[in-house]
Write a protein that holds these residues in place. Structure first.
Motif, PDB file in Angstrom:
ATOM      1  N   GLU A 125      -6.287  -2.424  -2.796  1.00  0.00           N
ATOM      2  CA  GLU A 125      -5.155  -1.616  -2.333  1.00  0.00           C
ATOM      3  C   GLU A 125      -4.836  -0.495  -3.322  1.00  0.00           C
ATOM      4  O   GLU A 125      -4.552   0.633  -2.917  1.00  0.00           O
ATOM      5  CB  GLU A 125      -3.911  -2.492  -2.137  1.00  0.00           C
ATOM      6  CG  GLU A 125      -3.944  -3.340  -0.899  1.00  0.00           C
ATOM      7  CD  GLU A 125      -2.710  -4.200  -0.761  1.00  0.00           C
ATOM      8  OE1 GLU A 125      -2.292  -4.418   0.388  1.00  0.00           O
ATOM      9  OE2 GLU A 125      -2.166  -4.665  -1.780  1.00  0.00           O
ATOM     10  N   ILE A 126      -4.906  -0.809  -4.608  1.00  0.00           N
ATOM     11  CA  ILE A 126      -4.639   0.206  -5.634  1.00  0.00           C
ATOM     12  C   ILE A 126      -5.711   1.292  -5.595  1.00  0.00           C
ATOM     13  O   ILE A 126      -5.395   2.487  -5.655  1.00  0.00           O
ATOM     14  CB  ILE A 126      -4.538  -0.454  -7.023  1.00  0.00           C
ATOM     15  CG1 ILE A 126      -3.282  -1.342  -7.094  1.00  0.00           C
ATOM     16  CG2 ILE A 126      -4.531   0.603  -8.135  1.00  0.00           C
ATOM     17  CD1 ILE A 126      -3.225  -2.248  -8.309  1.00  0.00           C
TER      18      ILE A 126
ATOM     19  N   SER B  99      -4.221   9.312  -2.283  1.00  0.00           N
ATOM     20  CA  SER B  99      -3.406  10.241  -3.063  1.00  0.00           C
ATOM     21  C   SER B  99      -4.205  11.478  -3.463  1.00  0.00           C
ATOM     22  O   SER B  99      -3.702  12.604  -3.374  1.00  0.00           O
ATOM     23  CB  SER B  99      -2.869   9.531  -4.315  1.00  0.00           C
ATOM     24  OG  SER B  99      -2.190  10.447  -5.142  1.00  0.00           O
ATOM     25  N   ASP B 100      -5.440  11.287  -3.896  1.00  0.00           N
ATOM     26  CA  ASP B 100      -6.289  12.429  -4.264  1.00  0.00           C
ATOM     27  C   ASP B 100      -6.511  13.356  -3.072  1.00  0.00           C
ATOM     28  O   ASP B 100      -6.462  14.577  -3.207  1.00  0.00           O
ATOM     29  CB  ASP B 100      -7.633  11.953  -4.803  1.00  0.00           C
ATOM     30  CG  ASP B 100      -7.540  11.351  -6.195  1.00  0.00           C
ATOM     31  OD1 ASP B 100      -6.515  11.570  -6.871  1.00  0.00           O
ATOM     32  OD2 ASP B 100      -8.498  10.663  -6.597  1.00  0.00           O
ATOM     33  N   GLN B 101      -6.759  12.779  -1.909  1.00  0.00           N
ATOM     34  CA  GLN B 101      -6.960  13.596  -0.710  1.00  0.00           C
ATOM     35  C   GLN B 101      -5.704  14.395  -0.370  1.00  0.00           C
ATOM     36  O   GLN B 101      -5.777  15.604  -0.108  1.00  0.00           O
ATOM     37  CB  GLN B 101      -7.327  12.717   0.491  1.00  0.00           C
ATOM     38  CG  GLN B 101      -8.714  12.147   0.462  1.00  0.00           C
ATOM     39  CD  GLN B 101      -8.994  11.317   1.712  1.00  0.00           C
ATOM     40  OE1 GLN B 101      -8.455  11.580   2.780  1.00  0.00           O
ATOM     41  NE2 GLN B 101      -9.850  10.325   1.572  1.00  0.00           N
TER      42      GLN B 101
ATOM     43  N   LEU C 150       0.830  -1.197   0.000  1.00  0.00           N
ATOM     44  CA  LEU C 150       0.000   0.000   0.000  1.00  0.00           C
ATOM     45  C   LEU C 150       0.871   1.256   0.000  1.00  0.00           C
ATOM     46  O   LEU C 150       0.589   2.217  -0.713  1.00  0.00           O
ATOM     47  CB  LEU C 150      -0.958   0.018   1.191  1.00  0.00           C
ATOM     48  CG  LEU C 150      -1.859   1.256   1.286  1.00  0.00           C
ATOM     49  CD1 LEU C 150      -2.762   1.379   0.063  1.00  0.00           C
ATOM     50  CD2 LEU C 150      -2.686   1.221   2.556  1.00  0.00           C
ATOM     51  N   GLY C 151       1.950   1.261   0.776  1.00  0.00           N
ATOM     52  CA  GLY C 151       2.868   2.398   0.782  1.00  0.00           C
ATOM     53  C   GLY C 151       3.502   2.627  -0.578  1.00  0.00           C
ATOM     54  O   GLY C 151       3.645   3.768  -1.031  1.00  0.00           O
TER      55      GLY C 151
ATOM     56  N   SER D 217       3.695   5.865  -5.530  1.00  0.00           N
ATOM     57  CA  SER D 217       3.646   5.917  -6.995  1.00  0.00           C
ATOM     58  C   SER D 217       2.530   6.830  -7.485  1.00  0.00           C
ATOM     59  O   SER D 217       2.725   7.609  -8.424  1.00  0.00           O
ATOM     60  CB  SER D 217       3.447   4.508  -7.571  1.00  0.00           C
ATOM     61  OG  SER D 217       4.552   3.706  -7.268  1.00  0.00           O
ATOM     62  N   GLU D 218       1.366   6.740  -6.860  1.00  0.00           N
ATOM     63  CA  GLU D 218       0.242   7.606  -7.242  1.00  0.00           C
ATOM     64  C   GLU D 218       0.583   9.073  -7.003  1.00  0.00           C
ATOM     65  O   GLU D 218       0.272   9.931  -7.824  1.00  0.00           O
ATOM     66  CB  GLU D 218      -1.025   7.233  -6.465  1.00  0.00           C
ATOM     67  CG  GLU D 218      -1.667   5.948  -6.906  1.00  0.00           C
ATOM     68  CD  GLU D 218      -2.235   6.006  -8.308  1.00  0.00           C
ATOM     69  OE1 GLU D 218      -2.690   7.081  -8.750  1.00  0.00           O
ATOM     70  OE2 GLU D 218      -2.217   4.964  -8.983  1.00  0.00           O
ATOM     71  N   LEU D 219       1.195   9.375  -5.867  1.00  0.00           N
ATOM     72  CA  LEU D 219       1.541  10.762  -5.555  1.00  0.00           C
ATOM     73  C   LEU D 219       2.607  11.301  -6.497  1.00  0.00           C
ATOM     74  O   LEU D 219       2.524  12.458  -6.937  1.00  0.00           O
ATOM     75  CB  LEU D 219       2.003  10.885  -4.100  1.00  0.00           C
ATOM     76  CG  LEU D 219       0.877  10.903  -3.082  1.00  0.00           C
ATOM     77  CD1 LEU D 219       1.423  10.697  -1.677  1.00  0.00           C
ATOM     78  CD2 LEU D 219       0.092  12.193  -3.170  1.00  0.00           C
TER      79      LEU D 219
END
Length: 178
Positions: free
Chosen positions: A155-156, A163-165, A60-61, A66-68
């Motif tokens: 998890e993704i 990440s959006d938040q 999850l980390g 990666s998303e951020l």
């Protein structure tokens, strides 16, 4: 009749005047920042450190980081970093529905918490910090691979939500920084 029309016109004029005065209080999030730089350039100047996670929750980390990285600097162009984003992530799973026939959980809810802190690159000043939370549900199957894949997809989805938040909160703060 003429008196009510005049009153209505005065009320509309007063409302327009008040509204016009309030427009100076708002700044569009994706307009120029207080420093004059575009927000996309300010967000691209954030270095995202690897997330600290409890043992066994590293995936999850990884997904969140990666998303951020993509959300903050989707262009991928080399940018001089001015800020550092530090993350601490944890997750838990709850199984609210259990089959009375098989005794197995039929669905699960993945809860995630991400604590973040944005500092200057040298760490001398904290710009913002906070906690983002979210959840994602998935169905469990008697087929092991299907259950594992569903959990990974959850998890993704959870990483994208967190990440959006975080991006929205950080963008709101950095837009006002000189």
């Amino acid at each position: 009749m003429a008196g009510s029309t005049a009153r209505t016109a005065r009320r509309l004029a007063l409302a327009a005047t008040l509204t016009l005065g309030l427009t100076a209080c708002f700044r569009p999030l994706y307009g120029p920042t207080a420093s004059g730089a575009p927000l996309s350039a300010v967000l691209a100047a954030i270095q995202v450190d690897p997330a600290t996670t409890p043992s066994g929750q590293e995936r999850l980390g990884h997904y969140l980081r990666s998303e951020l990285v993509f959300d903050l600097d989707g262009a991928g162009l080399p940018t001089e970093k001015r800020y550092r984003l530090q993350l601490a992530v944890s997750e838990s799973v709850q199984t609210p529905i259990v089959s009375s026939v098989t005794g197995r959980a039929e669905s699960a809810t993945l809860f995630g918490t991400a604590t973040y802190k944005v500092t200057t690159l040298d760490g001398s000043r904290v710009l913002t910090d906070g906690t983002a939370t979210g959840s994602a549900t998935y169905d469990r199957s008697v087929q092991r691979f299907a259950s594992v894949r569903a959990a990974r997809d959850a998890e993704i989805r959870l990483a994208k939500l967190l990440s959006d938040q975080i991006k929205g909160r950080v963008a709101a703060i950095l837009a006002t920084q000189p």
